[in-house]
Write a protein that holds these residues in place. Structure first.
Motif, PDB file in Angstrom:
ATOM      1  N   LEU A  90       0.844  -1.196   0.000  1.00  0.00           N
ATOM      2  CA  LEU A  90       0.000   0.000   0.000  1.00  0.00           C
ATOM      3  C   LEU A  90       0.879   1.247   0.000  1.00  0.00           C
ATOM      4  CD1 LEU A  90      -3.066   0.847   0.330  1.00  0.00           C
ATOM      5  CD2 LEU A  90      -2.485   1.258   2.703  1.00  0.00           C
ATOM      6  N   SER A  91       1.883   1.221   0.837  1.00  0.00           N
ATOM      7  CA  SER A  91       2.783   2.362   0.940  1.00  0.00           C
ATOM      8  C   SER A  91       3.469   2.628  -0.401  1.00  0.00           C
ATOM      9  CB  SER A  91       3.824   2.084   2.029  1.00  0.00           C
ATOM     10  OG  SER A  91       4.763   3.127   2.071  1.00  0.00           O
ATOM     11  N   ALA A  92       3.868   1.568  -1.087  1.00  0.00           N
ATOM     12  CA  ALA A  92       4.544   1.723  -2.381  1.00  0.00           C
ATOM     13  C   ALA A  92       3.596   2.271  -3.448  1.00  0.00           C
ATOM     14  CB  ALA A  92       5.113   0.376  -2.825  1.00  0.00           C
ATOM     15  N   ALA A  93       2.302   1.964  -3.320  1.00  0.00           N
ATOM     16  CA  ALA A  93       1.337   2.384  -4.344  1.00  0.00           C
ATOM     17  C   ALA A  93       0.916   3.845  -4.181  1.00  0.00           C
ATOM     18  CB  ALA A  93       0.110   1.482  -4.292  1.00  0.00           C
ATOM     19  N   VAL A  94       1.022   4.370  -2.965  1.00  0.00           N
ATOM     20  CA  VAL A  94       0.581   5.746  -2.706  1.00  0.00           C
ATOM     21  C   VAL A  94       1.629   6.716  -3.243  1.00  0.00           C
ATOM     22  CG1 VAL A  94       0.154   7.441  -0.878  1.00  0.00           C
ATOM     23  CG2 VAL A  94      -0.852   5.154  -0.712  1.00  0.00           C
ATOM     24  N   ASP A  95       1.237   7.560  -4.208  1.00  0.00           N
ATOM     25  CA  ASP A  95       2.169   8.551  -4.749  1.00  0.00           C
ATOM     26  C   ASP A  95       1.570   9.952  -4.639  1.00  0.00           C
ATOM     27  OD1 ASP A  95       0.303   8.831  -6.776  1.00  0.00           O
ATOM     28  OD2 ASP A  95       1.391   7.496  -8.154  1.00  0.00           O
ATOM     29  N   GLU A  96       2.222  10.938  -5.271  1.00  0.00           N
ATOM     30  CA  GLU A  96       1.774  12.322  -5.070  1.00  0.00           C
ATOM     31  C   GLU A  96       0.401  12.592  -5.710  1.00  0.00           C
ATOM     32  OE1 GLU A  96       4.082  11.447  -7.288  1.00  0.00           O
ATOM     33  OE2 GLU A  96       4.288  12.902  -8.922  1.00  0.00           O
ATOM     34  N   HIS A  97      -0.051  11.698  -6.591  1.00  0.00           N
ATOM     35  CA  HIS A  97      -1.369  11.878  -7.199  1.00  0.00           C
ATOM     36  C   HIS A  97      -2.470  11.094  -6.488  1.00  0.00           C
ATOM     37  CE1 HIS A  97       0.882  12.895 -11.180  1.00  0.00           C
ATOM     38  NE2 HIS A  97       0.757  13.954 -10.397  1.00  0.00           N
ATOM     39  N   THR A  98      -2.075  10.365  -5.455  1.00  0.00           N
ATOM     40  CA  THR A  98      -3.068   9.538  -4.754  1.00  0.00           C
ATOM     41  C   THR A  98      -3.959  10.425  -3.878  1.00  0.00           C
ATOM     42  OG1 THR A  98      -1.509   7.715  -4.737  1.00  0.00           O
ATOM     43  CG2 THR A  98      -3.392   7.537  -3.258  1.00  0.00           C
ATOM     44  N   VAL A  99      -5.269  10.277  -4.090  1.00  0.00           N
ATOM     45  CA  VAL A  99      -6.219  11.076  -3.313  1.00  0.00           C
ATOM     46  C   VAL A  99      -6.838  10.268  -2.183  1.00  0.00           C
ATOM     47  CG1 VAL A  99      -6.711  12.661  -5.207  1.00  0.00           C
ATOM     48  CG2 VAL A  99      -8.106  10.596  -4.965  1.00  0.00           C
ATOM     49  N   ALA A 100      -6.899   8.939  -2.356  1.00  0.00           N
ATOM     50  CA  ALA A 100      -7.562   8.140  -1.331  1.00  0.00           C
ATOM     51  C   ALA A 100      -7.121   6.693  -1.362  1.00  0.00           C
ATOM     52  CB  ALA A 100      -9.084   8.200  -1.513  1.00  0.00           C
ATOM     53  N   VAL A 101      -7.286   6.050  -0.203  1.00  0.00           N
ATOM     54  CA  VAL A 101      -7.195   4.599  -0.074  1.00  0.00           C
ATOM     55  C   VAL A 101      -8.594   4.145   0.319  1.00  0.00           C
ATOM     56  CG1 VAL A 101      -6.228   2.703   1.277  1.00  0.00           C
ATOM     57  CG2 VAL A 101      -4.759   4.612   0.577  1.00  0.00           C
ATOM     58  N   LEU A 102      -9.149   3.233  -0.453  1.00  0.00           N
ATOM     59  CA  LEU A 102     -10.505   2.734  -0.209  1.00  0.00           C
ATOM     60  C   LEU A 102     -10.439   1.262   0.184  1.00  0.00           C
ATOM     61  CD1 LEU A 102     -13.661   2.567  -0.471  1.00  0.00           C
ATOM     62  CD2 LEU A 102     -13.332   2.268  -2.943  1.00  0.00           C
ATOM     63  N   LEU A 103     -10.932   0.943   1.384  1.00  0.00           N
ATOM     64  CA  LEU A 103     -10.834  -0.434   1.901  1.00  0.00           C
ATOM     65  C   LEU A 103     -12.077  -0.830   2.679  1.00  0.00           C
ATOM     66  CD1 LEU A 103      -7.338  -0.273   3.644  1.00  0.00           C
ATOM     67  CD2 LEU A 103      -7.822  -1.465   1.490  1.00  0.00           C
ATOM     68  N   GLU A 104     -12.351  -2.129   2.702  1.00  0.00           N
ATOM     69  CA  GLU A 104     -13.283  -2.685   3.674  1.00  0.00           C
ATOM     70  C   GLU A 104     -12.450  -3.059   4.917  1.00  0.00           C
ATOM     71  OE1 GLU A 104     -15.707  -5.942   1.456  1.00  0.00           O
ATOM     72  OE2 GLU A 104     -14.068  -5.323   0.158  1.00  0.00           O
ATOM     73  N   PRO A 105     -12.831  -2.619   6.106  1.00  0.00           N
ATOM     74  CA  PRO A 105     -12.066  -2.969   7.320  1.00  0.00           C
ATOM     75  C   PRO A 105     -12.030  -4.483   7.545  1.00  0.00           C
ATOM     76  CG  PRO A 105     -13.715  -1.287   7.797  1.00  0.00           C
ATOM     77  CD  PRO A 105     -13.964  -1.720   6.393  1.00  0.00           C
ATOM     78  N   ILE A 106     -13.092  -5.163   7.115  1.00  0.00           N
ATOM     79  CA  ILE A 106     -13.106  -6.632   7.019  1.00  0.00           C
ATOM     80  C   ILE A 106     -13.756  -6.906   5.664  1.00  0.00           C
ATOM     81  CG2 ILE A 106     -14.170  -8.757   7.895  1.00  0.00           C
ATOM     82  CD1 ILE A 106     -14.022  -7.568  10.713  1.00  0.00           C
ATOM     83  N   GLN A 107     -13.135  -7.764   4.847  1.00  0.00           N
ATOM     84  CA  GLN A 107     -13.700  -8.006   3.512  1.00  0.00           C
ATOM     85  C   GLN A 107     -14.821  -9.037   3.588  1.00  0.00           C
ATOM     86  OE1 GLN A 107     -10.213  -8.864   1.025  1.00  0.00           O
ATOM     87  NE2 GLN A 107     -10.399  -6.787   0.188  1.00  0.00           N
ATOM     88  N   GLY A 108     -16.057  -8.573   3.397  1.00  0.00           N
ATOM     89  CA  GLY A 108     -17.235  -9.435   3.549  1.00  0.00           C
ATOM     90  C   GLY A 108     -17.397 -10.444   2.428  1.00  0.00           C
ATOM     91  N   GLU A 109     -17.617  -9.950   1.215  1.00  0.00           N
ATOM     92  CA  GLU A 109     -17.915 -10.855   0.100  1.00  0.00           C
ATOM     93  C   GLU A 109     -16.739 -11.770  -0.199  1.00  0.00           C
ATOM     94  OE1 GLU A 109     -21.230  -9.661   0.612  1.00  0.00           O
ATOM     95  OE2 GLU A 109     -21.146 -10.966  -1.137  1.00  0.00           O
ATOM     96  N   ALA A 110     -15.545 -11.340   0.110  1.00  0.00           N
ATOM     97  CA  ALA A 110     -14.352 -12.159  -0.139  1.00  0.00           C
ATOM     98  C   ALA A 110     -14.333 -13.391   0.765  1.00  0.00           C
ATOM     99  CB  ALA A 110     -13.093 -11.335   0.065  1.00  0.00           C
ATOM    100  N   GLY A 111     -15.211 -13.411   1.796  1.00  0.00           N
ATOM    101  CA  GLY A 111     -15.257 -14.562   2.697  1.00  0.00           C
ATOM    102  C   GLY A 111     -14.974 -14.179   4.136  1.00  0.00           C
ATOM    103  N   VAL A 112     -15.318 -12.935   4.490  1.00  0.00           N
ATOM    104  CA  VAL A 112     -15.096 -12.399   5.840  1.00  0.00           C
ATOM    105  C   VAL A 112     -13.602 -12.478   6.199  1.00  0.00           C
ATOM    106  CG1 VAL A 112     -16.009 -12.283   8.195  1.00  0.00           C
ATOM    107  CG2 VAL A 112     -17.397 -13.326   6.409  1.00  0.00           C
TER     108      VAL A 112
END
Ligand SMILES: *Cc1c(COP(=O)(O)O)cnc(C)c1O
Length: 405
Positions: free
Chosen positions: A183-205
């Protein structure tokens, strides 16, 4: 005893003939429901261990929610946002307070709220952060589920959800869920947001490694990037707290809420943030005919009042501990490969020797328990939080019996 299935069979074949096959429902036709129980057209009762994908956290036919809806139905149901109505300010104030924020943007479905969060983050990036026009990037996780719109499936890694819907919306980068370095490597100067599920539901909790959410919070704060928490399924009591982010004392910049916010009565969703963030919108720049309608506000206000008591969160925490203890025993017995989750929410990976998730769901249906499989071998357990301990234990007995063979 011969059980009649005539009425169900007719209803199912009519549905198959006249509705698109974008779902594969279990062969049961529900006609009424109360608390944690549903009744089908043949008069059989089923324990609901899905709760409308957590839209029904407060139970079927919850008296407070039904009464609030009925009272509002008699007064006014829709004004559109062309006019103010007398439940709107109250709803926004109360929801913002529940989230510890000061501004709300109401929509209807979860996907619409995610779209709203994406638009908010991009506009914030251009207007406030100073990202060059057209360059805004949002970092998301693999195996995410944020909804079904063309933009949202553009950053899905699930081929079923994504295939044949291109051309896809650019502006998203996908990193492995739970991997802070990636995640840290992906965030650059054009990054406006990180969007996440705190627990991934549909993926299988899927619960991320301890410290991940706190790490995301630290990293996004340091780099001037918005942290958007999709709490549509994880939020509003399910995990034993109002928000799943609370388990790591994390307050995101934006909460995205839906599902249980409408109590299973009406679709209600919202983005909740500070006025520095949601303040980027001017009249005409975003909207929804039904977003924030009086009926939605009346029901959601009652949901918020219910959450304010803390009773449901406490219940989910207590019963959740019991649930995970019991499911853990099944892992020991070899019937289940793994169990994940938090509170009254569990992803259960069925051992291949016991059949697929679908097989198990169908055998549970025969025993009067409703669950839904996901990703082949997983079943998800997420009962309405009003379920009694006795009923939960009975449901677990049925699961044990099904897995025994
Ligand atoms: C269900 C869900 C959505 C989408 O909500 P809809 O109301 O079906 O559009 C988005 N995010 C998460 C985490 C969900 O569980």
């Amino acid at each position: 005893m011969l059980i009649s299935t005539e009425r169900s069979t007719a209803a199912i074949s009519a549905a198959e003939a006249h509705s698109a096959h974008n779902y594969h429902p279990l062969p049961v036709v529900i006609t009424s429901a109360e608390g944690a129980w549903m009744t089908d057209v043949e008069g059989r009762r089923y324990l609901d261990l899905l709760a409308g994908y957590s839209a029904l956290n407060f139970g079927h036919g919850n008296r407070r929610l039904i009464d609030a809806a009925k009272a509002q139905l008699e007064r006014v149901t829709l004004t559109s946002r062309a006019f103010h109505h007398d439940r709107f300010a109250e709803f926004c104030t109360e929801l913002a307070a529940l989230c510890g924020k000061d501004m709300v943007l109401p929509m209807n479905t979860g996907a619409e709220a995610i779209e709203t969060a994406v638009k908010t983050a991009r506009k914030w990036g251009y207007r406030i952060k100073g990202v060059p026009d057209g360059k805004a990037k949002i970092v998301v996780a693999d195996n995410n589920f944020h909804g079904r719109t063309t933009t949202i499936i553009s950053f899905s890694t699930d081929p079923e959800a994504r295939a044949d819907y291109g051309p896809y919306t650019p502006g998203f980068e996908i990193v492995p869920y739970g991997d802070l370095a990636a995640l840290s490597a992906a965030v650059d100067e054009h990054t406006v947001a990180v969007l996440l599920e705190p627990i991934q539901g549909e993926a299988g909790v899927l619960v991320p490694p301890a410290g991940y959410l706190a790490g995301v919070r630290r990293l996004t704060a340091e780099r001037n990037v918005l942290f958007i928490a999709d709490e549509i399924q994880s939020g509003l009591g399910r995990t034993g707290r109002t928000f799943a982010c609370e388990h790591e004392d994390v307050v995101p910049d934006m909460y995205v809420l839906g599902k249980a916010l409408g109590g299973g009565v009406v679709p209600v969703s919202a983005v909740v943030a500070s006025s520095e963030v949601l303040g980027v919108f001017r009249p005409g720049e975003h909207g929804s005919t039904f977003g924030g309608n009086p009926l939605a506000c009346a029901v959601a206000l009652e949901v918020i009042a219910i959450l304010r008591t803390g009773e449901y969160q406490e219940r989910a925490a207590e019963l959740g501990e019991h649930l995970h203890r019991e499911l853990g025993l099944l892992v020991g017995e070899g019937a289940v490969d793994a169990v994940r989750g938090r509170g009254l929410w569990a992803g259960v990976d069925i051992a291949p020797s016991r059949g697929t998730g679908r097989d198990v769901s169908e055998r549970l249906l025969e025993r009067g328990v409703l669950v839904k499989d996901t990703h082949g071998s997983t079943i998800r357990i997420a009962p309405p939080l009003v379920i009694s301990k006795e009923d939960l234990d009975w449901g677990l007995d049925q699961l044990r019996a099904v897995l025994a063979g």
